[in-house]
Design a protein around this motif. Structure first.
Motif, short mmCIF file in Angstrom:
data_model
loop_
_atom_site.label_atom_id
_atom_site.label_comp_id
_atom_site.label_asym_id
_atom_site.label_seq_id
_atom_site.Cartn_x
_atom_site.Cartn_y
_atom_site.Cartn_z
N HIS A 29 -15.16 22.15 58.39
CA HIS A 29 -16.49 22.16 59.00
C HIS A 29 -17.58 22.49 58.00
O HIS A 29 -18.76 22.30 58.28
N GLY A 30 -17.24 23.00 56.84
CA GLY A 30 -18.23 23.28 55.82
C GLY A 30 -18.68 22.05 55.08
O GLY A 30 -19.71 22.07 54.39
N ASP A 31 -17.93 20.98 55.15
CA ASP A 31 -18.29 19.73 54.49
C ASP A 31 -19.32 19.00 55.35
O ASP A 31 -19.06 18.70 56.52
N PRO A 32 -20.52 18.68 54.81
CA PRO A 32 -21.53 17.99 55.63
C PRO A 32 -21.08 16.62 56.10
O PRO A 32 -21.56 16.13 57.10
N GLU A 33 -20.12 16.01 55.36
CA GLU A 33 -19.63 14.71 55.78
C GLU A 33 -18.75 14.80 57.00
O GLU A 33 -18.52 13.82 57.70
N SER A 34 -18.14 16.01 57.23
CA SER A 34 -17.22 16.17 58.36
C SER A 34 -17.80 17.04 59.46
O SER A 34 -17.14 17.27 60.46
N ALA A 35 -19.00 17.55 59.27
CA ALA A 35 -19.57 18.51 60.22
C ALA A 35 -20.40 17.80 61.29
O ALA A 35 -21.34 18.36 61.80
N THR A 36 -20.11 16.58 61.64
CA THR A 36 -20.82 15.87 62.69
C THR A 36 -19.89 15.57 63.83
O THR A 36 -18.67 15.76 63.73
N LEU A 37 -20.46 15.07 64.90
CA LEU A 37 -19.67 14.75 66.09
C LEU A 37 -19.16 13.32 66.08
O LEU A 37 -18.56 12.88 67.05
N PHE A 38 -19.43 12.57 65.00
CA PHE A 38 -19.03 11.17 64.95
C PHE A 38 -17.65 11.04 64.33
O PHE A 38 -17.22 11.86 63.52
N THR A 39 -17.01 9.96 64.70
CA THR A 39 -15.73 9.64 64.07
C THR A 39 -15.97 9.09 62.67
O THR A 39 -17.11 8.79 62.29
N ASP A 40 -14.89 8.96 61.92
CA ASP A 40 -15.02 8.48 60.55
C ASP A 40 -15.62 7.08 60.49
O ASP A 40 -16.42 6.75 59.61
N ASN A 41 -15.24 6.22 61.44
CA ASN A 41 -15.74 4.85 61.43
C ASN A 41 -17.25 4.82 61.66
O ASN A 41 -18.00 4.15 60.96
N ILE A 42 -17.74 5.58 62.67
CA ILE A 42 -19.17 5.61 62.98
C ILE A 42 -19.93 6.27 61.84
O ILE A 42 -21.02 5.83 61.45
N ARG A 43 -19.35 7.33 61.28
CA ARG A 43 -20.02 8.04 60.20
C ARG A 43 -20.21 7.14 58.97
O ARG A 43 -21.26 7.16 58.32
N SER A 44 -19.23 6.35 58.67
CA SER A 44 -19.35 5.45 57.52
C SER A 44 -20.38 4.36 57.77
O SER A 44 -21.12 3.96 56.86
N LYS A 45 -20.48 3.88 59.03
CA LYS A 45 -21.49 2.88 59.34
C LYS A 45 -22.89 3.46 59.24
O LYS A 45 -23.82 2.79 58.76
N ILE A 46 -23.08 4.71 59.67
CA ILE A 46 -24.40 5.33 59.56
C ILE A 46 -24.77 5.49 58.10
O ILE A 46 -25.91 5.22 57.69
N ARG A 47 -23.79 5.92 57.27
CA ARG A 47 -24.08 6.10 55.85
C ARG A 47 -24.44 4.76 55.20
O ARG A 47 -25.34 4.67 54.38
N GLN A 48 -23.74 3.72 55.61
CA GLN A 48 -24.03 2.39 55.05
C GLN A 48 -25.41 1.92 55.48
O GLN A 48 -26.16 1.34 54.68
N ALA A 49 -25.79 2.19 56.76
CA ALA A 49 -27.11 1.80 57.23
C ALA A 49 -28.21 2.55 56.49
O ALA A 49 -29.26 1.99 56.17
N LEU A 50 -27.96 3.82 56.19
CA LEU A 50 -28.96 4.61 55.46
C LEU A 50 -29.17 4.04 54.06
O LEU A 50 -30.30 3.98 53.56
N ASP A 51 -28.10 3.66 53.41
CA ASP A 51 -28.23 3.09 52.07
C ASP A 51 -28.98 1.76 52.09
O ASP A 51 -29.78 1.46 51.20
#
Length: 737
Positions: A530-552
């Motif tokens: 939970h200390g990792d900001p990449e894992s401290a969200t409520l999204f699954t890995d798939n959704i989290r990667s899509k959000i990161r890709q959209a931000l870039d």
């Protein structure tokens, strides 16, 4: 000169007589108008005028005014005459020379001072008394006392005379008493100003709230008189030889009279209608103003408009209700004021036009304040007046204060207000900017493109909050940069290199560092940190990667907008929008549709054909709709039996016809000319009087016309018209042939 002085006395005498006659006329006219207003009788008014004229003529005696009285009156009021005006009445040859000299002096002085003296009279008093008499007459007329003091005799017309018919089947033993006098006195409400109306017509149409008095007198003695209406039967009060009843008019309806003679025989009259006219609310029409008005702070803030208000019986009050709002959000404050119109308001007029000028500065309105106002008008109806109000009008003082974007060392985002465009809006604005590029100056085009880049940045930062980002740029890994690199890309920090080594591409690991591998936790792959900001969200890995890709991708879209290249930014914006749509769809929750779950099949009884334990369920329910005209339909059926010769009218039939008459009365109130005759005939049937087949047929026809048409689809049943049914019907037809 003596003739000249005497002529002056004669002219003064005529003027005095004229003023006395005017005084007598005023007294007579005031008395006559009082009688005319009270009784409306022309002959009585003439008689009163003549009598009053004679009485005051005897009191004032204008014809008895002589020159001696005129001379004495002038000597008392003019000191310059030295009590010598009597010499003007003597002939010159009968007086001495000294007397003639005094006569001449008196004549000159009288001619010079005659206009200083007015004849003695009470003309002002007569005017005041006459006006008071007329005012008293109007007050008596308005309050309705005139009808009680001296009601004018009114003879009923031939068609208005109340006709009674015997309600018993046995012929009366004595002659039927007849109406000698009939009157309806309608006292309108005081506020209407209509006073009292006396008529012999029993069909009444009056204002709601009026007091109606019925008065009947007969040529012979009767036992009792009552009035019947939809609400019941009311006994009339006997005063002298007049039967009367008072009632306040509230609703429309029908009524009739009933009386019994001294032997107990009953008589019933025809039906008469009562129509209560509703007092309408005032009508308000506002002119010269728009529904919404806005002002700048430095301009003149004035609102001009006019209002036309109309009412059937007079307007009681007209005001402006204004509400001023200050502040925004939860700190908003309201102040309500009641404003009067600029011109004078006259209470009681039926139609008035008012004007108003509202100065917003006088109402202490500041930038951002709003004014809401409407016009409220009431009439004179008592005890509760009718109230009308106009539409609401708005006036706003535009706020000159605005919150701009400021760049500080620690704050680079305008957080107040927290508004931002969506990705779809950014695409629309970018396409619009590209289409307008040929017509826009270059500085304005660059500024608009830069503003869109800022909006893209705000949207990227808003989505970055879900990923735990605290910086404006994309999250990159901490790497040591070789100091021996000679060349450096100036756009490296603004671009996203998909071919380089970063967190979104392949990351190489140093397998030669054995100490780092030995110190690595073997369970780190299976734990959720939970200390990792990449894992401290409520999204699954798939959704989290899509959000990161959209931000870039948003970062690249912003870059090209900042470089004034919206054409190159548009493809990145479309990619970001597609990713955001996928994220929204993947976050949706789908609920499984629950269908019919049949009971389990028992294999031991399956296909055996035994149905002993199978029980069916059948429910029978009669749904009946409330019939508003049930008694009328039953009356039609009963009349059909009577017309067919099955029996005669019984006591139960009379009660049935009475209930049917009450239902028909509701329809007759709306259209009395169409159903009144049928209602009258049905009323006679309730009296159990002998009636023949023609009368029954007419009543039945009238009831059938009054009944509403039945619903044509009430009994329709849906019939299946499948192919199998058609084949079955065709086969049955062939077999019948």
């Amino acid at each position: 000169m003596s003739g000249t002085g005497k002529d002056i006395l004669v002219r003064f005498k005529r003027r005095w007589e004229m003023r006395l006659w005017v005084e007598v006329f005023l007294y007579s006219m005031g008395s006559a108008l009082l009688i005319w207003i009270i009784s409306s009788g022309f002959l009585l008014t003439i008689v009163v005028f003549i009598i009053t004229m004679g009485i005051f003529s005897l009191i004032k005696k204008p014809w008895d005014l002589g020159l001696d009285r005129v001379s004495s009156y002038l000597d008392e009021n003019l000191s310059s005459l030295e009590y010598s005006s009597g010499l003007l009445l003597l002939p010159g040859d009968q007086i001495s020379g000294l007397a003639r000299l005094q006569q001449e002096r008196t004549s000159h002085r009288l001619e010079a001072d005659i206009n200083k003296v007015k004849p003695k009279d009470d003309l002002l008093k007569a005017v005041i008394i006459s006006a008071c008499l007329v005012l008293i007459g109007f007050l008596i007329h308005i309050t309705g006392i005139s009808g009680k003091i001296s009601p004018s005799p009114v003879s009923p017309a031939e068609g208005e005379i109340i006709v009674f018919k015997s309600a018993d089947s046995i012929p009366p033993e004595i002659p039927q008493p007849l109406i000698k006098d009939q009157q309806v006195v309608i006292n309108y409400p005081v506020y209407s100003g209509k006073g009292t109306v006396t008529t012999t017509n029993m069909n009444i149409k009056a204002l709601e709230g009026s007091t109606v008095t019925w008065k009947l007198s007969f040529d012979s003695k009767v036992d009792s008189v009552s009035m019947e209406s939809t609400g019941g039967r009311y006994k009339m009060k006997l005063t002298g030889d007049i039967y009367s009843r008072n009632a306040v008019l509230r609703n429309s309806g029908f009524y009739n009279f009933r009386f019994k003679d001294i032997l107990g025989a009953s008589y019933v009259s025809d039906l008469y209608s009562i129509e209560a006219v509703r007092d309408q609310s005032p009508l308000i029409e506002v002119e010269g103003i728009r529904p919404f008005i806005s002002f700048d702070y430095n301009e003149e803030k004035r609102i001009f408009f006019s209002v036309v208000i109309a009412d059937d019986f007079g307007i009681g009050e007209a005001v402006i209700i204004a509400t001023v709002t200050k502040g925004t959000g939860e700190s908003v404050k309201f102040r309500e004021e009641q404003l009067n119109f600029d011109n004078t308001f006259t209470r009681g007029k039926n139609n008035i036009q008012l004007k108003k000028e509202i100065n917003l500065d006088n109402m202490n309105m500041e930038p951002g304040d709003e004014l809401y106002f409407y016009i409220r008008a009431t009439d004179l109806k008592t005890p509760q007046p009718n109230i009308s109000r106009s539409d609401t009008y708005f006036a706003v003082v535009r706020d000159t204060a605005s919150i701009g974007f400021g760049m500080e060392s620690t704050l680079g985002v305008d957080l107040m207000p927290d508004y931002f465009r969506s990705q779809r809006q950014l695409i629309i604005d970018t396409e619009k900017l590209i289409s307008q590029r040929p017509s826009l100056p270059k500085p304005k085009f660059n500024a608009t493109s830069n503003d869109l880049g800022f909006d893209q940045k705000s949207l990227r930062l808003k989505y970055g909050q879900f990923m735990g980002d605290e910086s404006e740029g994309p999250v990159t890994e901490n790497r040591e940069i070789e100091d021996n690199e000679d060349t450096e890309d100036p756009l490296a920090e603004f671009t996203h290199d998909h071919d380089g080594n970063n967190e979104h591409n392949l990351v190489t690991h140093d397998h030669d560092d054995e100490e780092e591998d030995e110190e690595k936790d073997p369970l780190s792959e299976f734990l959720h940190d939970h200390g990792d900001p990449e894992s401290a969200t409520l999204f699954t890995d798939n959704i989290r990667s899509k959000i990161r890709q959209a931000l870039d991708i948003m970062w690249d879209a912003e870059l090209h907008l900042r470089l004034y290249e919206p054409e190159k930014s548009l493809p990145f914006q479309y990619k970001a929008l597609a990713l955001l749509q996928e994220i929204k769809n993947s976050a949706r929750i789908y609920v499984h549709r629950i269908g019919y779950d049949p009971p389990p099949i028992k294999d031991d009884v399956r296909l055996t054909g035994k149905i002993d334990e199978v029980s069916g369920f059948q429910k029978t329910e009669n749904l009946e709709k409330d019939d508003k005209y049930g008694y009328m339909r039953r009356a039609v059926a009963r009349l059909e039996q009577l017309i067919g010769g099955n029996g005669s009218i019984t006591q139960g039939d009379g009660q049935l016809f009475e209930f049917a008459a009450n239902e028909l009365a509701q329809l007759a109130i709306e259209t009395p000319g169409q159903y009144l005759n049928t209602l009258q005939e049905l009323k006679w049937l309730t009296e159990e009087r002998p009636a023949g087949r023609p009368q029954w047929i007419e009543v039945q026809k009238g009831l059938l016309r009054a009944l509403p048409s039945p619903d044509p689809d009430a009994g329709r049943r849906r019939v299946s018209s499948g192919e199998l049914n058609k084949l079955l019907l065709e086969e049955l037809e062939r077999n019948e042939q």
